[in-house]
Design a protein around this motif. Structure first.
Motif, PDB file in Angstrom:
ATOM      1  N   PRO A 286       0.798  -1.234   0.000  1.00  0.00           N
ATOM      2  CA  PRO A 286       0.000   0.000   0.000  1.00  0.00           C
ATOM      3  C   PRO A 286       0.825   1.274   0.000  1.00  0.00           C
ATOM      4  O   PRO A 286       0.475   2.246  -0.678  1.00  0.00           O
ATOM      5  CB  PRO A 286      -0.844  -0.116   1.271  1.00  0.00           C
ATOM      6  N   MET A 287       1.904   1.326   0.773  1.00  0.00           N
ATOM      7  CA  MET A 287       2.691   2.556   0.833  1.00  0.00           C
ATOM      8  C   MET A 287       3.330   2.861  -0.519  1.00  0.00           C
ATOM      9  O   MET A 287       3.289   3.994  -0.995  1.00  0.00           O
ATOM     10  CB  MET A 287       3.759   2.437   1.917  1.00  0.00           C
ATOM     11  N   LEU A 288       3.922   1.822  -1.122  1.00  0.00           N
ATOM     12  CA  LEU A 288       4.537   2.012  -2.441  1.00  0.00           C
ATOM     13  C   LEU A 288       3.475   2.365  -3.476  1.00  0.00           C
ATOM     14  O   LEU A 288       3.681   3.251  -4.318  1.00  0.00           O
ATOM     15  CB  LEU A 288       5.272   0.740  -2.856  1.00  0.00           C
ATOM     16  N   GLY A 289       2.333   1.683  -3.393  1.00  0.00           N
ATOM     17  CA  GLY A 289       1.269   1.951  -4.337  1.00  0.00           C
ATOM     18  C   GLY A 289       0.760   3.375  -4.249  1.00  0.00           C
ATOM     19  O   GLY A 289       0.542   4.043  -5.270  1.00  0.00           O
ATOM     20  N   LEU A 290       0.558   3.874  -3.029  1.00  0.00           N
ATOM     21  CA  LEU A 290       0.082   5.240  -2.854  1.00  0.00           C
ATOM     22  C   LEU A 290       1.117   6.258  -3.340  1.00  0.00           C
ATOM     23  O   LEU A 290       0.778   7.283  -3.929  1.00  0.00           O
ATOM     24  CB  LEU A 290      -0.257   5.486  -1.380  1.00  0.00           C
ATOM     25  N   ALA A 291       2.389   5.953  -3.055  1.00  0.00           N
ATOM     26  CA  ALA A 291       3.450   6.874  -3.478  1.00  0.00           C
ATOM     27  C   ALA A 291       3.518   6.973  -4.999  1.00  0.00           C
ATOM     28  O   ALA A 291       3.556   8.072  -5.569  1.00  0.00           O
ATOM     29  CB  ALA A 291       4.789   6.419  -2.906  1.00  0.00           C
ATOM     30  N   LEU A 292       3.521   5.807  -5.649  1.00  0.00           N
ATOM     31  CA  LEU A 292       3.591   5.808  -7.115  1.00  0.00           C
ATOM     32  C   LEU A 292       2.340   6.413  -7.724  1.00  0.00           C
ATOM     33  O   LEU A 292       2.407   7.211  -8.669  1.00  0.00           O
ATOM     34  CB  LEU A 292       3.790   4.382  -7.633  1.00  0.00           C
ATOM     35  N   GLY A 293       1.177   6.030  -7.193  1.00  0.00           N
ATOM     36  CA  GLY A 293      -0.070   6.556  -7.726  1.00  0.00           C
ATOM     37  C   GLY A 293      -0.192   8.059  -7.536  1.00  0.00           C
ATOM     38  O   GLY A 293      -0.630   8.783  -8.437  1.00  0.00           O
ATOM     39  N   SER A 294       0.201   8.557  -6.378  1.00  0.00           N
ATOM     40  CA  SER A 294       0.124   9.991  -6.112  1.00  0.00           C
ATOM     41  C   SER A 294       1.079  10.769  -7.004  1.00  0.00           C
ATOM     42  O   SER A 294       0.722  11.821  -7.551  1.00  0.00           O
ATOM     43  CB  SER A 294       0.443  10.273  -4.643  1.00  0.00           C
ATOM     44  N   ALA A 295       2.305  10.249  -7.153  1.00  0.00           N
ATOM     45  CA  ALA A 295       3.276  10.926  -8.016  1.00  0.00           C
ATOM     46  C   ALA A 295       2.772  10.984  -9.451  1.00  0.00           C
ATOM     47  O   ALA A 295       2.871  12.013 -10.129  1.00  0.00           O
ATOM     48  CB  ALA A 295       4.625  10.215  -7.938  1.00  0.00           C
ATOM     49  N   GLY A 296       2.213   9.855  -9.909  1.00  0.00           N
ATOM     50  CA  GLY A 296       1.684   9.824 -11.270  1.00  0.00           C
ATOM     51  C   GLY A 296       0.518  10.773 -11.441  1.00  0.00           C
ATOM     52  O   GLY A 296       0.407  11.476 -12.460  1.00  0.00           O
ATOM     53  N   ALA A 297      -0.389  10.807 -10.466  1.00  0.00           N
ATOM     54  CA  ALA A 297      -1.550  11.690 -10.563  1.00  0.00           C
ATOM     55  C   ALA A 297      -1.133  13.155 -10.587  1.00  0.00           C
ATOM     56  O   ALA A 297      -1.679  13.966 -11.354  1.00  0.00           O
ATOM     57  CB  ALA A 297      -2.495  11.423  -9.396  1.00  0.00           C
ATOM     58  N   MET A 298      -0.159  13.513  -9.736  1.00  0.00           N
ATOM     59  CA  MET A 298       0.306  14.896  -9.728  1.00  0.00           C
ATOM     60  C   MET A 298       0.996  15.249 -11.047  1.00  0.00           C
ATOM     61  O   MET A 298       0.812  16.348 -11.578  1.00  0.00           O
ATOM     62  CB  MET A 298       1.243  15.120  -8.543  1.00  0.00           C
ATOM     63  N   GLY A 299       1.792  14.308 -11.565  1.00  0.00           N
ATOM     64  CA  GLY A 299       2.454  14.559 -12.842  1.00  0.00           C
ATOM     65  C   GLY A 299       1.461  14.710 -13.976  1.00  0.00           C
ATOM     66  O   GLY A 299       1.602  15.585 -14.840  1.00  0.00           O
TER      67      GLY A 299
END
Length: 386
Positions: A286-299
């Motif tokens: 979950p932590m990795l998933g949220l980090a990657l997903g959040s970074a992608g969404a912001m980008g």
């Protein structure tokens, strides 16, 4: 003498034969006229393997025998030809290209004298003719007289379109990533994965050639060395050449960041990050998933803030601005450009559109100029053959 101005025929081994037939019909219907081709008469960058530069003109005509015969007959009977170099066929505008064209058409010396070429622009009276790619960052050379010159557009033709045969993208290269991705499956079916792969392969090579690795550095100085001979060849002044040069666009590949943005790779990377985040969540991270997903969404959000479709229609707009600038700076009353594949009309500017790819027009577009001293011009749509 009436002048017919045509642009962007893109003749190659892949061009629909109807284009050849219609061009031959047009030539034979206008005996004695001057035919001016404002660049990309051939699409030499689309040939695989790429033709040798010293054989390019001969090779181009050999693949279009009917066109070759029609043009030879036209000149032999008193007609004239003008060829300007485009970003896909700069060889056609070389200072010695008229002699090469005459040899390819098998003309005698008297007929050969009725062919003119220019690597950049052609002016007569109050009329200015030019291909126009110097106003398009994706295809602008570092200097208008450098041949060949590194550009993102020609790079993608050579590295993506020619190897895959994905020639539909020649006229649909300004869409959004999703549109272009889905169109690969509509147009090429089972071959689509390979087409998509070659796109990203070409994109990676473009990035490797951009920014600090851009090969165009230093071309400006080399172009200046050719300026005097060019000005004498076309009978223009240095002031006119400098005014147009100062309005030309900076090549996209000069900047690594601009190249990334033009290819929408920021949006692609953001999407991959989101997908990786979803995958990580599915695998119990979950932590990795949220980090990657959040970074992608912001980008992705940042990319969309720069515009959903950053480049759709921008080439036509840039060319119109360039043409109006030419008119203001040089006193031309009519500026005719090609390159954009969009037929455009303005008080002092006309774009030929593409004779080969009319984009929904009811015929193949060209421009009749009845008088170059006091320009009178009209748009004509030549009927297409079945």
């Amino acid at each position: 003498m009436t002048t017919l101005v045509l642009g962007d025929l893109h003749l190659s081994m892949h061009t629909p034969r109807a284009v050849d037939r219609d061009l031959v019909s047009l030539v034979r219907a206008n005996a004695g006229a001057r035919l001016a081709f404002v660049g990309d008469f051939f699409d030499l960058s689309a040939e695989t393997p790429r033709v040798r530069s010293d054989r390019a003109i001969e090779t181009g005509f050999s693949a279009h025998e009917e066109v070759k015969r029609a043009l030879a007959e036209h000149v032999s009977r008193g007609g004239k030809l003008v060829f300007l170099g485009g970003n896909h066929d700069p060889e056609m505008g070389g200072l010695t290209a008229a002699a090469e064209i005459a040899r390819a058409l098998d003309l005698d010396a008297a007929s050969a004298a009725r062919i003119k070429t220019s690597p950049w622009f052609f002016r007569e009276g109050r009329v200015h003719l030019e291909h126009g790619h110097i106003f398009d960052p994706d295809n602008a050379p570092e200097h208008p007289l450098i041949v060949p010159s590194a550009s993102l557009g020609v790079h993608f033709v050579e590295e993506f379109i020619a190897p895959t045969g994905a020639f539909a993208y020649l006229n649909a290269n300004d869409g959004t990533p999703l549109d272009l991705f889905l169109s690969a499956f509509r147009w090429y079916g089972a071959r689509a994965p390979y087409v998509v792969y070659r796109y990203f392969h070409a994109a990676a090579k473009a990035l490797a050639k951009s920014g600090p690795m851009f090969s165009g550095e230093g071309e400006g100085a080399r172009g200046e060395l050719a300026m005097s001979a060019f000005l004498e060849h076309v009978g223009a002044t240095r002031e006119i050449a400098d005014a147009i040069t100062n309005m030309s666009a900076a090549p996209t590949m000069r900047s690594f960041r601009d190249t990334v943005a033009r290819l929408y790779l920021d949006r692609v990377l953001a999407t991959v990050s989101i997908m990786a985040g979803v995958g990580a969540l599915g695998l119990g991270r979950p932590m990795l998933g949220l980090a990657l997903g959040s970074a992608g969404a912001m980008g992705l959000g940042a990319s969309w803030l720069r515009g959903h479709d950053r480049y759709g229609g921008s080439v036509a707009q840039r060319l119109q601005q360039g043409a109006l600038g030419i008119a203001d700076a040089t006193g031309a009353e009519l500026v005719v450009l090609g390159h954009a594949h969009v037929a455009t009309e303005h008080a002092t500017y006309m774009n030929t559109g593409s004779f080969a790819f009319p984009r929904g027009l009811q015929g193949r577009p060209l421009i009749f100029i009845l008088d170059t001293a006091k320009p009178r011009a009209e748009r004509v749509l030549f009927p297409t053959s079945s």
